[in-house]
Design a protein around this motif. Sequence first.
Motif, PDB file in Angstrom:
ATOM      1  N   LYS A 373     -49.729 -27.212  79.529  1.00 40.86           N
ATOM      2  CA  LYS A 373     -50.964 -27.491  78.812  1.00 40.86           C
ATOM      3  C   LYS A 373     -51.409 -28.913  79.123  1.00 40.86           C
ATOM      4  CE  LYS A 373     -52.944 -27.178  74.167  1.00 40.86           C
ATOM      5  NZ  LYS A 373     -52.645 -26.971  72.729  1.00 40.86           N
ATOM      6  N   LYS A 374     -52.704 -29.116  79.222  1.00 43.47           N
ATOM      7  CA  LYS A 374     -53.224 -30.450  79.497  1.00 43.47           C
ATOM      8  C   LYS A 374     -53.378 -31.204  78.187  1.00 43.47           C
ATOM      9  CE  LYS A 374     -56.950 -32.839  81.895  1.00 43.47           C
ATOM     10  NZ  LYS A 374     -58.200 -32.679  82.691  1.00 43.47           N
ATOM     11  N   PHE A 375     -52.797 -32.412  78.130  1.00 46.10           N
ATOM     12  CA  PHE A 375     -52.880 -33.250  76.926  1.00 46.10           C
ATOM     13  C   PHE A 375     -53.523 -34.588  77.290  1.00 46.10           C
ATOM     14  CE2 PHE A 375     -49.222 -30.498  76.106  1.00 46.10           C
ATOM     15  CZ  PHE A 375     -49.506 -30.029  74.830  1.00 46.10           C
ATOM     16  N   GLU A 376     -54.323 -35.118  76.370  1.00 47.27           N
ATOM     17  CA  GLU A 376     -54.851 -36.474  76.518  1.00 47.27           C
ATOM     18  C   GLU A 376     -54.247 -37.313  75.414  1.00 47.27           C
ATOM     19  OE1 GLU A 376     -56.600 -37.729  78.873  1.00 47.27           O
ATOM     20  OE2 GLU A 376     -56.935 -35.843  79.943  1.00 47.27           O
ATOM     21  N   CYS A 377     -53.472 -38.325  75.785  1.00 48.06           N
ATOM     22  CA  CYS A 377     -52.843 -39.156  74.764  1.00 48.06           C
ATOM     23  C   CYS A 377     -52.675 -40.578  75.284  1.00 48.06           C
ATOM     24  CB  CYS A 377     -51.503 -38.580  74.338  1.00 48.06           C
ATOM     25  SG  CYS A 377     -50.291 -38.505  75.672  1.00 48.06           S
ATOM     26  N   ASN A 378     -52.571 -41.524  74.329  1.00 48.60           N
ATOM     27  CA  ASN A 378     -52.342 -42.926  74.685  1.00 48.60           C
ATOM     28  C   ASN A 378     -50.859 -43.241  74.818  1.00 48.60           C
ATOM     29  OD1 ASN A 378     -54.721 -42.984  72.304  1.00 48.60           O
ATOM     30  ND2 ASN A 378     -55.279 -43.823  74.280  1.00 48.60           N
ATOM     31  N   LEU A 379     -50.038 -42.625  73.960  1.00 51.59           N
ATOM     32  CA  LEU A 379     -48.601 -42.880  73.960  1.00 51.59           C
ATOM     33  C   LEU A 379     -47.873 -41.552  73.831  1.00 51.59           C
ATOM     34  CD1 LEU A 379     -48.607 -45.867  71.439  1.00 51.59           C
ATOM     35  CD2 LEU A 379     -48.293 -46.057  73.909  1.00 51.59           C
ATOM     36  N   LEU A 380     -46.664 -41.498  74.420  1.00 54.46           N
ATOM     37  CA  LEU A 380     -45.832 -40.296  74.359  1.00 54.46           C
ATOM     38  C   LEU A 380     -44.433 -40.689  73.913  1.00 54.46           C
ATOM     39  CD1 LEU A 380     -45.363 -37.232  75.071  1.00 54.46           C
ATOM     40  CD2 LEU A 380     -44.668 -38.036  77.337  1.00 54.46           C
ATOM     41  N   VAL A 381     -43.887 -39.932  72.937  1.00 53.27           N
ATOM     42  CA  VAL A 381     -42.539 -40.181  72.429  1.00 53.27           C
ATOM     43  C   VAL A 381     -41.801 -38.842  72.408  1.00 53.27           C
ATOM     44  CG1 VAL A 381     -41.184 -40.891  70.429  1.00 53.27           C
ATOM     45  CG2 VAL A 381     -43.219 -42.166  71.051  1.00 53.27           C
ATOM     46  N   VAL A 382     -40.514 -38.871  72.776  1.00 52.46           N
ATOM     47  CA  VAL A 382     -39.703 -37.655  72.743  1.00 52.46           C
ATOM     48  C   VAL A 382     -38.558 -37.836  71.743  1.00 52.46           C
ATOM     49  CG1 VAL A 382     -38.189 -38.356  74.637  1.00 52.46           C
ATOM     50  CG2 VAL A 382     -38.526 -35.930  74.190  1.00 52.46           C
ATOM     51  N   CYS A 383     -38.256 -36.768  71.024  1.00 54.19           N
ATOM     52  CA  CYS A 383     -37.115 -36.756  70.101  1.00 54.19           C
ATOM     53  C   CYS A 383     -36.154 -35.640  70.536  1.00 54.19           C
ATOM     54  CB  CYS A 383     -37.593 -36.516  68.664  1.00 54.19           C
ATOM     55  SG  CYS A 383     -38.733 -37.806  68.090  1.00 54.19           S
ATOM     56  N   ALA A 384     -35.201 -35.326  69.680  1.00 51.94           N
ATOM     57  CA  ALA A 384     -34.193 -34.325  70.057  1.00 51.94           C
ATOM     58  C   ALA A 384     -34.828 -32.950  70.247  1.00 51.94           C
ATOM     59  CB  ALA A 384     -33.099 -34.268  69.007  1.00 51.94           C
ATOM     60  N   ASN A 385     -35.818 -32.578  69.365  1.00 45.91           N
ATOM     61  CA  ASN A 385     -36.417 -31.248  69.440  1.00 45.91           C
ATOM     62  C   ASN A 385     -37.941 -31.287  69.496  1.00 45.91           C
ATOM     63  OD1 ASN A 385     -33.808 -30.106  69.166  1.00 45.91           O
ATOM     64  ND2 ASN A 385     -33.937 -30.360  66.935  1.00 45.91           N
ATOM     65  N   HIS A 386     -38.527 -32.469  69.527  1.00 48.41           N
ATOM     66  CA  HIS A 386     -39.986 -32.577  69.458  1.00 48.41           C
ATOM     67  C   HIS A 386     -40.498 -33.619  70.460  1.00 48.41           C
ATOM     68  CE1 HIS A 386     -38.662 -31.184  65.439  1.00 48.41           C
ATOM     69  NE2 HIS A 386     -39.789 -30.457  65.458  1.00 48.41           N
ATOM     70  N   ILE A 387     -41.804 -33.501  70.703  1.00 51.40           N
ATOM     71  CA  ILE A 387     -42.512 -34.599  71.373  1.00 51.40           C
ATOM     72  C   ILE A 387     -43.620 -35.061  70.442  1.00 51.40           C
ATOM     73  CG2 ILE A 387     -42.007 -33.882  73.744  1.00 51.40           C
ATOM     74  CD1 ILE A 387     -44.869 -32.749  73.871  1.00 51.40           C
ATOM     75  N   ILE A 388     -43.907 -36.361  70.494  1.00 49.73           N
ATOM     76  CA  ILE A 388     -44.931 -36.954  69.636  1.00 49.73           C
ATOM     77  C   ILE A 388     -46.033 -37.482  70.545  1.00 49.73           C
ATOM     78  CG2 ILE A 388     -45.406 -38.569  67.769  1.00 49.73           C
ATOM     79  CD1 ILE A 388     -43.225 -36.538  67.099  1.00 49.73           C
ATOM     80  N   LEU A 389     -47.282 -37.038  70.295  1.00 52.14           N
ATOM     81  CA  LEU A 389     -48.440 -37.495  71.055  1.00 52.14           C
ATOM     82  C   LEU A 389     -49.258 -38.423  70.182  1.00 52.14           C
ATOM     83  CD1 LEU A 389     -49.614 -34.124  72.681  1.00 52.14           C
ATOM     84  CD2 LEU A 389     -48.085 -35.843  73.638  1.00 52.14           C
ATOM     85  N   CYS A 390     -49.619 -39.568  70.741  1.00 53.76           N
ATOM     86  CA  CYS A 390     -50.455 -40.529  70.022  1.00 53.76           C
ATOM     87  C   CYS A 390     -51.846 -40.506  70.632  1.00 53.76           C
ATOM     88  CB  CYS A 390     -49.835 -41.919  70.109  1.00 53.76           C
ATOM     89  SG  CYS A 390     -50.925 -43.192  69.477  1.00 53.76           S
TER      90      CYS A 390
END
Length: 1163
Positions: A373-390
Amino acid sequence: MRAVLTWRDKAEHCINDIAFKPDGTQLILAAGSRLLVYDTSDGTLLQPLKGHKDTVYCVAYAKDGKRFASGSADKSVIIWTSKLEGILKYTHNDAIQCVSYNPITHQLASCSSSDFGLWSPEQKSVSKHKSSSKIICCSWTNDGQYLALGMFNGIISIRNKNGEEKVKIERPGGSLSPIWSICWNPSREERNDILAVADWGQKVSFYQLSGKQIGKDRALNFDPCCISYFTKGEYILLGGSDKQVSLFTKDGVRLGTVGEQNSWVWTCQAKPDSNYVVVGCQDGTISFYQLIFSTVHGLYKDRYAYRDSMTDVIVQHLITEQKVRIKCKELVKKIAIYRNRLAIQLPEKILIYELYSEDLSDMHYRVKEKIIKKFECNLLVVCANHIILCQEKRLQCLSFSGVKEREWQMESLIRYIKVIGGPPGREGLLVGLKNGQILKIFVDNLFAIVLLKQATAVRCLDMSASRKKLAVVDENDTCLVYDIDTKELLFQEPNANSVAWNTQCEDMLCFSGGGYLNIKASTFPVHRQKLQGFVVGYNGSKIFCLHVFSISAVEVPQSAPMYQYLDRKLFKEAYQIACLGVTDTDWRELAMEALEGLDFETAKKERKKRGETNNDLFLADVFSYQGKFHEAAKLYKRSGHENLALEMYTDLCMFEYAKDFLGSGDPKETKMLITKQADWARNIKEPKAAVEMYISAGEHVKAIEICGDHGWVDMLIDIARKLDKAEREPLLLCATYLKKLDSPGYAAETYLKMGDLKSLVQLHVETQRWDEAFALGEKHPEFKDDIYMPYAQWLAENDRFEEAQKAFHKAGRQREAVQVLEQLTNNAVAESRFNDAAYYYWMLSMQCLDIAQDPAQKDTMLGKFYHFQRLAELYHGYHAIHRHTEDPFSVHRPETLFNISRFLLHSLPKDTPSGISKVKILFTLAKQSKALGAYRLARHAYDKLRGLYIPARFQKSIELGTLTIRAKPFHDSELVPLCYRCSTNNPLLNNLGNVCINCRQPFIFSASSYDVLHLVEFYLEEGITDEEAISLIDLEVLRPKRDDRQLEIANNSSQILRLVETKDSIGDEDPFTAKLSFEQGGSEFVPVVVSRLVLRSMSRRDVLIKRWPPPLRWQYFRSLLPDASITMCPSCFQMFHSEDYELLVLQHGCCPYCRRCKDDPGP
């Protein structure tokens, strides 16, 4: 990657081609029938160039930056200089389509519709070669060996430097896919030459030099008009009918758009060695862009992931320095890393990687999930089971399957986000906003927790290991530290751009800024050291620093903060810091400080850390710090550490207690105790007592050091005389101090006692006691070099160069001896001291003769010997000429000057030696010839002077002499020289030189008056040795009557005149002089060879012998006028009239030629 427009301009016509000057300062554009020259820094049009009559299609700059070329529809090629001047023009039969310079040979390839030509600066003509189709583009390989031609019929022809086709590549589309642009990769790191091809089949392809295609064709969906590489070959620029310039990797992966235009892009180029790009369009627009490549990276503890070559991700382990590369083959937009997870955002998807194992050092990643999937974000964070899009003010939490689980909306723009750990699926995030608000968010909780709010925007955040303190860097570059519970500002520090807490110590943080790294422990002052870059992590004693695109681990010693805690008596905190990494000395200091502060728990921990578990030993240390010294001594003894008890007593200067404790124990311990007592006496400024104690303890070195430092020469001598000669170290130290204390005699006595002759020689040399050194050298020749070399250098430093030369010679350093002489000679010539120059050249010749005794150097050295002998004779004679022309009064008679000038004129080689003026010689000759009546010779000398450059001070005299000599008769006086062998009168001007014109016998000249001496050189008959000849001459028997016969023997190479006698024919006449005057038929010199009978008839007083040392033979001369006495110097073998020689020796005290004193023995 983003492109920033730097400047833009618009020309009247389409921009057909672009070329940068290699240094990047100028830009040449082909627009219409003119060339436009721009300044790349600001887009100023420097100058339009007119030279072509029709549209200019192409332009290219040579790699050396000296010239560029342009090709036009008028069928001509013009070569321009870097100063924008046209210097050459040549033509083809059709319009010029493209030009390219060879990067190595600067050969120019120019291509037209029907042929191509090769021109180079070295050749005048252009070599042309026919082409089967219209050539649209061309490009040279890096090494300049091959030229690729792109043609309208879809064929790529690869030619060598001579124009011969080596490889032919046919594109599938044929004439439907014209090859519109080609370019070789300029990278020197590529193993093979790679050709990028753009055709109007709307494809980009890559080929090797062999013609083999690399990979598959890459579809473009537009007609490409230009393709070019960056200078290092890492990126490709491509433009055409899509009205934009696209950036590709070197493998053909599209990275993005550089700049959109309003018309077709006909040409684009990257500025050399930079990230600037220029674009030329069909509507005449010129755009100059700067490409900015941002850093895409992520960090978690000791793992750092970053983007490389725009499409790859490299994960680096900062501790082990291991690296792993992940090839994505697409543009990498964002990277996030956390524990064993790695997230990579690509243009159309996000890839989630995980480690193969839980091993902390494992570096093998595998794909866990793909979110297509195409995402537009300023920051990207990964956790154990998730990703965080800013996304600006919004945070989205997605599962690895791409399902959005939660979303948080913030009041202001999100400036910073960081994972601060937690259980899997419940991790905490630290978020900083532009309005100064700092929040804590849990992945499984919809509600954000506001930790605090400050007045300034957040730039960087970090939380301490216990989650009790928060460090913030704001937009004013200030580092602020808060207590999270009380919201109290604990302290703040200026000049910060990033901050990180130590993950292993609650109260330690570091921040960077202004080129410095700052480490702060608790509220203590900052410890600062230089560091470039940004701090991104702090773990134990390692600080992770990001500088430009690379991250490094910097090992920082923790000693400074540990001592800050110790100064405040905070022993527990100091112990925590020490556990991060300090030296053994720091550990011991911590233990001692803890004991002194009665913090026994910390001291005990420190001892356990070092592996000490003896309680008696620990209790003894405690007693000693409490002042219970005797109890401590007993415990030390019980624990088996008597040495510590002795150390305690001696440190306290309780030497009597120490002796009692020791009793009649080990003598070594007693010696140690006396030594300690001596140390104490030394420290309390009782040096003499210390010396006596050291001597009694056998510590002679320390005793000598004290005596030497205090300058007690008498005590040093006494110690040296009492020491055994086997004790070399103290004796050597004694000698060294005695030498320093200006007592070389006693130092010499010590060296003699040791038998150290080398040091004794060195002592004599250093103290310049040369007589003693020479005497020692006579007894021990192996030290000759050690004596004479420094002696020679000392003489040279004191301007006694002649003595220095002799000393070098004695030392066997022939090279240095010759160098000194050569320097002396050059100086003498430069300062016009020609008598000194003659003397030095003579010495040089004798030096070469000495070296010639070595068979390996014989021929070379003998050649130099004869050359230097000749130069010595020339300079010796020229000295008188120089004095005569420079001084107001002359000390020489006119006849002497006349003879010298004739001698020099006949002896000078073609290349006149340095310092000798032919003008002065001819001027003296003319002047003296005129005075002595040799008018013909004077006229000849004045005629010769007319062809030379005359100094101004001689000009008037020579012009006057030239006029007045015309009034004199055209003949010479009776000054003609006589040959004493054949009695022939020789002309004053002799074309043969200083030899007789009849018999070719060389003249022997007096070294003072330069008269021809009445001597004839003769040679010994084969088989007669020099010793036998001397014995025969010394017999001096009466001359019997005999029948002389002269025998002339001729062979192919020479003639020999031999005088032989019959045994029964005896007469009164001298066999040597009989019939020497004869008419010689040939032009070769016939030497006089004598037999034993002739030698026996000679008188010793009539024969002069030059007794040359080997490898030369002796030379024999017979005086034909015995009554006229001749003297030969026994050193230089120069001949003089005896009266002249005696007078000169009386005047100078030595030989005027070799300066041998009259009392010195010969060689």
